[in-house]
Design a protein around this motif. Structure first.
Motif, PDB file in Angstrom:
ATOM      1  N   PRO A   1       0.805  -1.234   0.000  1.00 29.06           N
ATOM      2  CA  PRO A   1       0.000   0.000   0.000  1.00 29.06           C
ATOM      3  C   PRO A   1       0.832   1.275   0.000  1.00 29.06           C
ATOM      4  CG  PRO A   1      -0.097  -1.110   2.129  1.00 29.06           C
ATOM      5  CD  PRO A   1       0.550  -2.070   1.187  1.00 29.06           C
ATOM      6  N   GLN A   2       2.070   1.204   0.540  1.00 26.58           N
ATOM      7  CA  GLN A   2       2.884   2.414   0.616  1.00 26.58           C
ATOM      8  C   GLN A   2       3.366   2.893  -0.753  1.00 26.58           C
ATOM      9  OE1 GLN A   2       3.680  -0.527   1.709  1.00 26.58           O
ATOM     10  NE2 GLN A   2       5.782  -1.102   1.160  1.00 26.58           N
ATOM     11  N   THR A   3       3.348   2.008  -1.761  1.00 27.48           N
ATOM     12  CA  THR A   3       3.785   2.410  -3.101  1.00 27.48           C
ATOM     13  C   THR A   3       2.665   2.326  -4.130  1.00 27.48           C
ATOM     14  OG1 THR A   3       4.522   0.153  -3.587  1.00 27.48           O
ATOM     15  CG2 THR A   3       6.151   1.655  -2.641  1.00 27.48           C
ATOM     16  N   ALA A   4       1.471   1.960  -3.687  1.00 21.80           N
ATOM     17  CA  ALA A   4       0.378   1.771  -4.632  1.00 21.80           C
ATOM     18  C   ALA A   4       0.008   3.066  -5.350  1.00 21.80           C
ATOM     19  CB  ALA A   4      -0.844   1.200  -3.909  1.00 21.80           C
ATOM     20  N   TRP A   5       0.234   4.211  -4.726  1.00 26.38           N
ATOM     21  CA  TRP A   5      -0.139   5.481  -5.337  1.00 26.38           C
ATOM     22  C   TRP A   5       0.602   5.723  -6.647  1.00 26.38           C
ATOM     23  CZ3 TRP A   5       3.698   9.104  -6.130  1.00 26.38           C
ATOM     24  CH2 TRP A   5       4.895   8.914  -5.429  1.00 26.38           C
ATOM     25  N   ARG A   6       1.777   5.110  -6.813  1.00 22.57           N
ATOM     26  CA  ARG A   6       2.548   5.321  -8.035  1.00 22.57           C
ATOM     27  C   ARG A   6       1.882   4.675  -9.255  1.00 22.57           C
ATOM     28  NH1 ARG A   6       8.518   3.565  -5.731  1.00 22.57           N
ATOM     29  NH2 ARG A   6       8.688   5.150  -4.081  1.00 22.57           N
ATOM     30  N   LEU A   7       1.028   3.706  -9.013  1.00 21.70           N
ATOM     31  CA  LEU A   7       0.443   2.950 -10.116  1.00 21.70           C
ATOM     32  C   LEU A   7      -0.511   3.779 -10.963  1.00 21.70           C
ATOM     33  CD1 LEU A   7      -0.256  -0.418  -8.274  1.00 21.70           C
ATOM     34  CD2 LEU A   7       1.590   0.075  -9.872  1.00 21.70           C
ATOM     35  N   VAL A   8      -1.090   4.841 -10.393  1.00 20.24           N
ATOM     36  CA  VAL A   8      -2.041   5.648 -11.163  1.00 20.24           C
ATOM     37  C   VAL A   8      -1.371   6.342 -12.333  1.00 20.24           C
ATOM     38  CG1 VAL A   8      -3.570   5.992  -9.197  1.00 20.24           C
ATOM     39  CG2 VAL A   8      -1.742   7.640  -9.642  1.00 20.24           C
ATOM     40  N   ALA A   9      -0.036   6.435 -12.302  1.00 26.39           N
ATOM     41  CA  ALA A   9       0.695   7.042 -13.412  1.00 26.39           C
ATOM     42  C   ALA A   9       0.931   6.051 -14.543  1.00 26.39           C
ATOM     43  CB  ALA A   9       2.040   7.586 -12.913  1.00 26.39           C
ATOM     44  N   ARG A  10       0.505   4.786 -14.364  1.00 28.44           N
ATOM     45  CA  ARG A  10       0.721   3.758 -15.392  1.00 28.44           C
ATOM     46  C   ARG A  10      -0.591   3.035 -15.714  1.00 28.44           C
ATOM     47  NH1 ARG A  10       4.888  -0.136 -12.967  1.00 28.44           N
ATOM     48  NH2 ARG A  10       4.704  -1.080 -15.046  1.00 28.44           N
ATOM     49  N   PRO A  11      -1.603   3.775 -16.194  1.00 25.55           N
ATOM     50  CA  PRO A  11      -2.896   3.137 -16.470  1.00 25.55           C
ATOM     51  C   PRO A  11      -2.832   2.087 -17.569  1.00 25.55           C
ATOM     52  CG  PRO A  11      -2.835   5.356 -17.368  1.00 25.55           C
ATOM     53  CD  PRO A  11      -1.609   5.199 -16.524  1.00 25.55           C
ATOM     54  N   GLN A  12      -1.778   2.140 -18.398  1.00 23.46           N
ATOM     55  CA  GLN A  12      -1.655   1.164 -19.475  1.00 23.46           C
ATOM     56  C   GLN A  12      -1.218  -0.208 -18.979  1.00 23.46           C
ATOM     57  OE1 GLN A  12       0.421   3.566 -18.812  1.00 23.46           O
ATOM     58  NE2 GLN A  12       2.528   2.846 -18.926  1.00 23.46           N
ATOM     59  N   SER A  13      -0.824  -0.302 -17.709  1.00 23.61           N
ATOM     60  CA  SER A  13      -0.253  -1.556 -17.221  1.00 23.61           C
ATOM     61  C   SER A  13      -1.299  -2.581 -16.800  1.00 23.61           C
ATOM     62  CB  SER A  13       0.702  -1.285 -16.050  1.00 23.61           C
ATOM     63  OG  SER A  13       0.017  -0.639 -14.994  1.00 23.61           O
ATOM     64  N   SER A  14      -2.486  -2.171 -16.338  1.00 25.46           N
ATOM     65  CA  SER A  14      -3.488  -3.158 -15.935  1.00 25.46           C
ATOM     66  C   SER A  14      -4.857  -2.502 -15.811  1.00 25.46           C
ATOM     67  CB  SER A  14      -3.108  -3.800 -14.598  1.00 25.46           C
ATOM     68  OG  SER A  14      -3.411  -2.948 -13.516  1.00 25.46           O
ATOM     69  N   TRP A  15      -5.885  -3.361 -15.888  1.00 30.17           N
ATOM     70  CA  TRP A  15      -7.250  -2.879 -15.731  1.00 30.17           C
ATOM     71  C   TRP A  15      -7.555  -2.506 -14.283  1.00 30.17           C
ATOM     72  CZ3 TRP A  15     -10.941  -0.956 -18.546  1.00 30.17           C
ATOM     73  CH2 TRP A  15     -10.906  -1.154 -19.930  1.00 30.17           C
ATOM     74  N   MET A  16      -6.843  -3.087 -13.322  1.00 28.20           N
ATOM     75  CA  MET A  16      -7.057  -2.709 -11.931  1.00 28.20           C
ATOM     76  C   MET A  16      -6.722  -1.240 -11.718  1.00 28.20           C
ATOM     77  SD  MET A  16      -5.389  -4.284  -8.444  1.00 28.20           S
ATOM     78  CE  MET A  16      -6.113  -5.904  -8.714  1.00 28.20           C
ATOM     79  N   ILE A  17      -5.640  -0.780 -12.343  1.00 26.92           N
ATOM     80  CA  ILE A  17      -5.229   0.620 -12.190  1.00 26.92           C
ATOM     81  C   ILE A  17      -6.214   1.538 -12.908  1.00 26.92           C
ATOM     82  CG2 ILE A  17      -3.391   2.268 -12.674  1.00 26.92           C
ATOM     83  CD1 ILE A  17      -1.479  -0.190 -12.543  1.00 26.92           C
ATOM     84  N   ARG A  18      -6.655   1.132 -14.097  1.00 33.86           N
ATOM     85  CA  ARG A  18      -7.672   1.928 -14.797  1.00 33.86           C
ATOM     86  C   ARG A  18      -8.949   2.006 -13.968  1.00 33.86           C
ATOM     87  NH1 ARG A  18      -6.546  -1.798 -19.825  1.00 33.86           N
ATOM     88  NH2 ARG A  18      -4.414  -1.117 -20.280  1.00 33.86           N
ATOM     89  N   GLY A  19      -9.258   0.919 -13.269  1.00 34.04           N
ATOM     90  CA  GLY A  19     -10.438   0.922 -12.413  1.00 34.04           C
ATOM     91  C   GLY A  19     -10.310   1.900 -11.268  1.00 34.04           C
ATOM     92  N   VAL A  20      -9.132   1.952 -10.648  1.00 32.21           N
ATOM     93  CA  VAL A  20      -8.899   2.905  -9.555  1.00 32.21           C
ATOM     94  C   VAL A  20      -9.115   4.330 -10.039  1.00 32.21           C
ATOM     95  CG1 VAL A  20      -7.139   3.883  -8.026  1.00 32.21           C
ATOM     96  CG2 VAL A  20      -7.346   1.404  -8.271  1.00 32.21           C
ATOM     97  N   ILE A  21      -8.531   4.646 -11.205  1.00 31.26           N
ATOM     98  CA  ILE A  21      -8.660   6.005 -11.751  1.00 31.26           C
ATOM     99  C   ILE A  21     -10.108   6.296 -12.142  1.00 31.26           C
ATOM    100  CG2 ILE A  21      -7.952   7.534 -13.628  1.00 31.26           C
ATOM    101  CD1 ILE A  21      -5.300   5.988 -13.711  1.00 31.26           C
ATOM    102  N   GLY A  22     -10.738   5.358 -12.841  1.00 35.67           N
ATOM    103  CA  GLY A  22     -12.093   5.585 -13.323  1.00 35.67           C
ATOM    104  C   GLY A  22     -13.122   5.690 -12.213  1.00 35.67           C
ATOM    105  N   ILE A  23     -13.054   4.787 -11.235  1.00 36.47           N
ATOM    106  CA  ILE A  23     -14.021   4.806 -10.130  1.00 36.47           C
ATOM    107  C   ILE A  23     -13.827   6.043  -9.268  1.00 36.47           C
ATOM    108  CG2 ILE A  23     -14.748   3.601  -8.034  1.00 36.47           C
ATOM    109  CD1 ILE A  23     -14.068   0.987  -9.489  1.00 36.47           C
ATOM    110  N   SER A  24     -12.567   6.415  -9.025  1.00 41.45           N
ATOM    111  CA  SER A  24     -12.298   7.625  -8.229  1.00 41.45           C
ATOM    112  C   SER A  24     -12.812   8.863  -8.952  1.00 41.45           C
ATOM    113  CB  SER A  24     -10.793   7.756  -7.956  1.00 41.45           C
ATOM    114  OG  SER A  24     -10.316   6.636  -7.237  1.00 41.45           O
TER     115      SER A  24
END
Length: 230
Positions: A5-28
Protein backbone atom coordinates in the motif's frame (compact mmCIF):
# COMPACT_ATOMS: atom_id res chain seq x y z
CA UNK A 1 -4.78 -6.18 -3.27
CA UNK A 2 -1.30 -5.21 -4.47
CA UNK A 3 0.24 -6.04 -1.05
CA UNK A 4 2.34 -2.84 -1.01
CA UNK A 5 0.00 0.00 0.00
CA UNK A 6 2.88 2.41 0.62
CA UNK A 7 3.79 2.41 -3.10
CA UNK A 8 0.38 1.77 -4.63
CA UNK A 9 -0.14 5.48 -5.34
CA UNK A 10 2.55 5.32 -8.04
CA UNK A 11 0.44 2.95 -10.12
CA UNK A 12 -2.04 5.65 -11.16
CA UNK A 13 0.70 7.04 -13.41
CA UNK A 14 0.72 3.76 -15.39
CA UNK A 15 -2.90 3.14 -16.47
CA UNK A 16 -1.66 1.16 -19.47
CA UNK A 17 -0.25 -1.56 -17.22
CA UNK A 18 -3.49 -3.16 -15.93
CA UNK A 19 -7.25 -2.88 -15.73
CA UNK A 20 -7.06 -2.71 -11.93
CA UNK A 21 -5.23 0.62 -12.19
CA UNK A 22 -7.67 1.93 -14.80
CA UNK A 23 -10.44 0.92 -12.41
CA UNK A 24 -8.90 2.90 -9.55
CA UNK A 25 -8.66 6.01 -11.75
CA UNK A 26 -12.09 5.58 -13.32
CA UNK A 27 -14.02 4.81 -10.13
CA UNK A 28 -12.30 7.63 -8.23
CA UNK A 29 -13.06 10.08 -11.04
CA UNK A 30 -16.70 8.98 -11.12
CA UNK A 31 -17.00 9.39 -7.33
CA UNK A 32 -15.66 12.97 -7.47
CA UNK A 33 -17.74 13.98 -10.51
CA UNK A 34 -20.86 12.32 -9.10
CA UNK A 35 -20.44 14.05 -5.74
CA UNK A 36 -20.23 17.52 -7.27
CA UNK A 37 -23.07 16.77 -9.65
CA UNK A 38 -25.32 15.76 -6.73
CA UNK A 39 -24.31 18.92 -4.85
CA UNK A 40 -25.35 21.04 -7.84
CA UNK A 41 -28.64 19.16 -8.20
CA UNK A 42 -29.45 19.65 -4.51
CA UNK A 43 -28.52 23.35 -4.39
CA UNK A 44 -30.00 24.40 -7.74
CA UNK A 45 -33.73 25.29 -7.93
CA UNK A 46 -35.54 22.50 -9.71
CA UNK A 47 -32.31 20.56 -10.09
CA UNK A 48 -33.95 17.18 -9.65
CA UNK A 49 -36.67 17.95 -12.21
CA UNK A 50 -34.35 16.72 -14.98
CA UNK A 51 -34.48 13.14 -13.65
CA UNK A 52 -33.30 10.73 -16.30
CA UNK A 53 -31.41 13.24 -18.48
CA UNK A 54 -29.58 15.75 -16.25
CA UNK A 55 -27.19 16.68 -19.05
CA UNK A 56 -29.86 18.40 -21.21
CA UNK A 57 -31.08 21.08 -18.80
CA UNK A 58 -29.78 23.46 -16.16
CA UNK A 59 -26.60 25.52 -16.17
CA UNK A 60 -23.72 24.68 -18.49
CA UNK A 61 -21.62 23.45 -15.58
CA UNK A 62 -24.41 21.16 -14.38
CA UNK A 63 -24.89 19.71 -17.85
CA UNK A 64 -21.15 19.08 -18.23
CA UNK A 65 -21.00 17.41 -14.81
CA UNK A 66 -24.06 15.30 -15.66
CA UNK A 67 -22.56 14.19 -18.96
CA UNK A 68 -19.16 13.34 -17.46
CA UNK A 69 -20.79 11.57 -14.50
CA UNK A 70 -22.84 9.51 -16.96
CA UNK A 71 -19.68 8.49 -18.83
CA UNK A 72 -18.05 7.62 -15.50
CA UNK A 73 -21.04 5.51 -14.53
CA UNK A 74 -20.79 3.55 -17.79
CA UNK A 75 -17.11 2.91 -17.09
CA UNK A 76 -17.86 1.68 -13.56
CA UNK A 77 -20.56 -0.61 -14.97
CA UNK A 78 -18.27 -2.11 -17.62
CA UNK A 79 -15.00 -2.16 -15.67
CA UNK A 80 -15.46 -5.46 -13.75
CA UNK A 81 -16.09 -7.27 -17.03
CA UNK A 82 -12.89 -5.91 -18.57
CA UNK A 83 -10.97 -6.76 -15.39
CA UNK A 84 -12.13 -10.38 -15.48
CA UNK A 85 -11.90 -10.61 -19.27
CA UNK A 86 -8.21 -9.73 -19.12
CA UNK A 87 -7.33 -12.75 -16.93
CA UNK A 88 -5.82 -15.29 -19.31
CA UNK A 89 -5.46 -17.95 -16.62
CA UNK A 90 -9.27 -18.36 -16.55
CA UNK A 91 -10.43 -19.02 -20.10
CA UNK A 92 -14.12 -18.72 -19.16
CA UNK A 93 -13.51 -15.09 -18.20
CA UNK A 94 -11.05 -14.37 -21.01
CA UNK A 95 -13.84 -13.75 -23.50
CA UNK A 96 -15.37 -10.78 -25.29
CA UNK A 97 -18.74 -11.86 -23.90
CA UNK A 98 -17.80 -11.04 -20.30
CA UNK A 99 -17.35 -7.22 -20.59
CA UNK A 100 -20.53 -6.97 -22.67
CA UNK A 101 -22.48 -9.13 -20.20
CA UNK A 102 -21.34 -7.07 -17.22
CA UNK A 103 -22.24 -3.80 -18.92
CA UNK A 104 -25.70 -4.94 -20.04
CA UNK A 105 -26.37 -6.55 -16.66
CA UNK A 106 -25.34 -3.36 -14.84
CA UNK A 107 -27.65 -1.28 -17.03
CA UNK A 108 -30.50 -3.67 -16.22
CA UNK A 109 -29.63 -3.27 -12.53
CA UNK A 110 -29.95 0.48 -12.97
CA UNK A 111 -33.37 0.02 -14.56
CA UNK A 112 -34.25 -2.31 -11.68
CA UNK A 113 -33.53 0.43 -9.15
CA UNK A 114 -35.45 2.93 -11.29
CA UNK A 115 -38.50 0.64 -11.42
CA UNK A 116 -38.52 0.49 -7.61
CA UNK A 117 -38.71 4.27 -7.22
CA UNK A 118 -42.14 5.64 -6.17
CA UNK A 119 -42.79 7.44 -9.47
CA UNK A 120 -46.09 8.13 -11.22
CA UNK A 121 -45.34 5.65 -13.99
CA UNK A 122 -48.68 6.07 -15.75
CA UNK A 123 -48.04 9.80 -16.05
CA UNK A 124 -44.44 9.71 -17.27
CA UNK A 125 -44.04 10.63 -20.95
CA UNK A 126 -40.81 8.60 -21.27
CA UNK A 127 -42.28 5.35 -19.90
CA UNK A 128 -42.51 3.79 -23.37
CA UNK A 129 -38.84 4.60 -23.99
CA UNK A 130 -37.82 2.94 -20.71
CA UNK A 131 -39.90 -0.15 -21.50
CA UNK A 132 -38.43 -0.47 -24.97
CA UNK A 133 -34.84 -0.07 -23.76
CA UNK A 134 -35.51 -2.59 -20.97
CA UNK A 135 -36.82 -5.12 -23.51
CA UNK A 136 -33.78 -4.64 -25.75
CA UNK A 137 -31.37 -5.06 -22.83
CA UNK A 138 -33.06 -8.25 -21.58
CA UNK A 139 -32.99 -9.78 -25.07
CA UNK A 140 -29.39 -8.69 -25.60
CA UNK A 141 -28.25 -10.20 -22.30
CA UNK A 142 -30.07 -13.42 -23.11
CA UNK A 143 -28.29 -13.62 -26.49
CA UNK A 144 -24.89 -12.89 -24.89
CA UNK A 145 -25.45 -15.47 -22.17
CA UNK A 146 -26.48 -18.15 -24.65
CA UNK A 147 -23.46 -17.29 -26.79
CA UNK A 148 -21.15 -17.62 -23.80
CA UNK A 149 -22.53 -21.03 -22.88
CA UNK A 150 -23.05 -22.47 -26.37
CA UNK A 151 -20.05 -21.13 -28.33
CA UNK A 152 -17.45 -22.69 -26.07
CA UNK A 153 -13.88 -23.78 -26.63
CA UNK A 154 -12.38 -27.07 -25.43
CA UNK A 155 -10.75 -27.35 -22.04
CA UNK A 156 -11.45 -25.18 -19.03
CA UNK A 157 -14.16 -23.10 -20.73
CA UNK A 158 -16.17 -26.25 -21.38
CA UNK A 159 -15.62 -27.30 -17.77
CA UNK A 160 -17.00 -23.96 -16.58
CA UNK A 161 -20.01 -24.22 -18.87
CA UNK A 162 -20.64 -27.76 -17.63
CA UNK A 163 -20.76 -26.45 -14.07
CA UNK A 164 -23.50 -24.05 -15.16
CA UNK A 165 -25.55 -26.38 -17.34
CA UNK A 166 -25.00 -29.83 -15.81
CA UNK A 167 -23.15 -29.38 -12.53
CA UNK A 168 -23.81 -27.98 -9.10
CA UNK A 169 -24.74 -24.52 -10.42
CA UNK A 170 -27.40 -25.64 -12.92
CA UNK A 171 -30.41 -24.76 -10.77
CA UNK A 172 -29.05 -21.26 -10.13
CA UNK A 173 -28.33 -20.88 -13.85
CA UNK A 174 -31.56 -22.23 -15.36
CA UNK A 175 -34.17 -21.33 -12.75
CA UNK A 176 -32.43 -18.34 -11.20
CA UNK A 177 -30.58 -16.42 -13.90
CA UNK A 178 -32.36 -17.57 -17.06
CA UNK A 179 -35.80 -18.01 -15.49
CA UNK A 180 -36.27 -15.35 -12.83
CA UNK A 181 -33.55 -13.02 -14.11
CA UNK A 182 -34.37 -12.95 -17.82
CA UNK A 183 -37.38 -14.97 -19.09
CA UNK A 184 -39.91 -13.76 -16.51
CA UNK A 185 -38.80 -10.09 -16.86
CA UNK A 186 -39.09 -10.46 -20.63
CA UNK A 187 -42.69 -11.67 -20.29
CA UNK A 188 -43.52 -8.93 -17.78
CA UNK A 189 -42.10 -6.21 -20.02
CA UNK A 190 -44.18 -7.61 -22.87
CA UNK A 191 -47.32 -7.40 -20.73
CA UNK A 192 -46.41 -3.89 -19.57
CA UNK A 193 -46.02 -2.85 -23.23
CA UNK A 194 -49.61 -4.03 -23.73
CA UNK A 195 -50.72 -1.83 -20.82
CA UNK A 196 -51.29 -4.67 -18.35
CA UNK A 197 -50.42 -4.10 -14.66
CA UNK A 198 -47.92 -1.32 -15.31
CA UNK A 199 -47.15 -0.23 -11.74
CA UNK A 200 -47.28 -3.61 -9.98
CA UNK A 201 -45.39 -5.42 -12.75
CA UNK A 202 -42.68 -2.74 -12.83
CA UNK A 203 -42.06 -3.23 -9.09
CA UNK A 204 -41.69 -6.98 -9.63
CA UNK A 205 -39.56 -6.29 -12.69
CA UNK A 206 -37.20 -4.18 -10.59
CA UNK A 207 -36.76 -6.92 -7.98
CA UNK A 208 -36.13 -9.56 -10.66
CA UNK A 209 -33.58 -7.38 -12.45
CA UNK A 210 -31.58 -6.99 -9.23
CA UNK A 211 -31.75 -10.74 -8.59
CA UNK A 212 -30.48 -11.31 -12.12
CA UNK A 213 -27.60 -8.86 -11.66
CA UNK A 214 -26.47 -10.68 -8.51
CA UNK A 215 -26.84 -14.17 -10.00
CA UNK A 216 -24.92 -13.31 -13.16
CA UNK A 217 -21.91 -12.14 -11.15
CA UNK A 218 -22.19 -14.99 -8.66
CA UNK A 219 -22.32 -17.66 -11.37
CA UNK A 220 -19.52 -16.21 -13.50
CA UNK A 221 -17.23 -16.07 -10.46
CA UNK A 222 -18.21 -19.55 -9.18
CA UNK A 223 -17.84 -21.22 -12.58
CA UNK A 224 -14.25 -20.06 -13.07
CA UNK A 225 -11.75 -22.82 -13.80
CA UNK A 226 -8.01 -22.12 -13.92
CA UNK A 227 -5.83 -23.26 -16.80
CA UNK A 228 -2.05 -23.50 -17.04
CA UNK A 229 -0.37 -20.81 -19.14
CA UNK A 230 2.78 -22.89 -19.60
Amino acid sequence: DLSRPQTAWRLVARPQSSWMIRGVIGISSFAVLGFFHIVFLITSPGGWSSLGAPWISGSALMMVLGFLSGLGALFVAAYPGFLLGNMRSISFWNSAYIPALFLVSALLGGFGVLYLLPLNWNGLPWLSFIKNIGLVLVIFELILLLGLTWLTLPGATSDSVSLLTHGSLRSYFFFGLLGLGLIVPLVLLGLISLGVGVVSFLLLEGVLHLIGVFLLRYLIIRAATHVSLH
